[in-house]
Design a protein around this motif. Structure first.
Motif, PDB file in Angstrom:
ATOM      1  N   HIS A   1      26.593  19.010  59.085  1.00  0.00           N
ATOM      2  CA  HIS A   1      27.950  18.672  58.651  1.00  0.00           C
ATOM      3  C   HIS A   1      28.336  19.491  57.427  1.00  0.00           C
TER       4      HIS A   1
ATOM      5  N   THR B   1      31.463  14.176  53.530  1.00  0.00           N
ATOM      6  CA  THR B   1      31.475  15.638  53.530  1.00  0.00           C
ATOM      7  C   THR B   1      32.912  16.162  53.564  1.00  0.00           C
ATOM      8  N   ILE B   2      33.759  15.553  54.382  1.00  0.00           N
ATOM      9  CA  ILE B   2      35.170  15.956  54.443  1.00  0.00           C
ATOM     10  C   ILE B   2      35.826  15.739  53.089  1.00  0.00           C
ATOM     11  N   GLU B   3      35.583  14.573  52.510  1.00  0.00           N
ATOM     12  CA  GLU B   3      36.197  14.239  51.220  1.00  0.00           C
ATOM     13  C   GLU B   3      35.734  15.200  50.124  1.00  0.00           C
TER      14      GLU B   3
ATOM     15  N   THR C   1      38.232  20.235  64.080  1.00  0.00           N
ATOM     16  CA  THR C   1      37.066  19.864  63.275  1.00  0.00           C
ATOM     17  C   THR C   1      36.548  18.454  63.488  1.00  0.00           C
ATOM     18  N   PHE C   2      37.322  17.589  64.122  1.00  0.00           N
ATOM     19  CA  PHE C   2      36.860  16.221  64.310  1.00  0.00           C
ATOM     20  C   PHE C   2      37.530  15.649  65.551  1.00  0.00           C
TER      21      PHE C   2
ATOM     22  N   ALA D   1      31.322  22.378  56.993  1.00  0.00           N
ATOM     23  CA  ALA D   1      32.323  22.397  55.916  1.00  0.00           C
ATOM     24  C   ALA D   1      32.350  23.767  55.239  1.00  0.00           C
TER      25      ALA D   1
END
Length: 87
Positions: free
Chosen positions: A4, A49-51, A30-31, A8
């Motif tokens: 993950h 990870t996104i945050e 991406t999701f 990113a």
């Protein structure tokens, strides 16, 4: 978790490449809804990870230079804290 974070990093590289090469539009898938079939602990890692990626100082510099990010699709299953970060 490593995968993950690596994903990113690739997103960041793609955005930087696009800016450096005057590419005006970049679409990244991406999701997907399939990701919601993962365990809650893995989903929490993905959301974190996104945050972190959105909050990253380098990414913010890119955003300050006129890059616009549009998140499309169904967001209702994302945690509220992530939706706030996306906005």
């Amino acid at each position: 978790q490593y995968g993950h974070k690596k994903g990113a990093e690739i997103v960041k590289i793609a955005v930087e490449f696009s800016v450096e090469n005057n590419i005006s539009h970049l679409s990244l898938y991406t999701f997907s809804l399939e990701n919601f079939k993962r365990s809650q602990s893995e989903l929490n890692e993905i959301f974190a990870t996104i945050e972190q990626g959105i909050s990253d100082e380098e990414f913010q510099k890119i955003m300050d230079n006129g890059v616009r990010v549009v998140v499309i699709g169904q967001r209702s299953r994302f945690p509220e804290h992530l939706l706030k970060t996306i906005k």
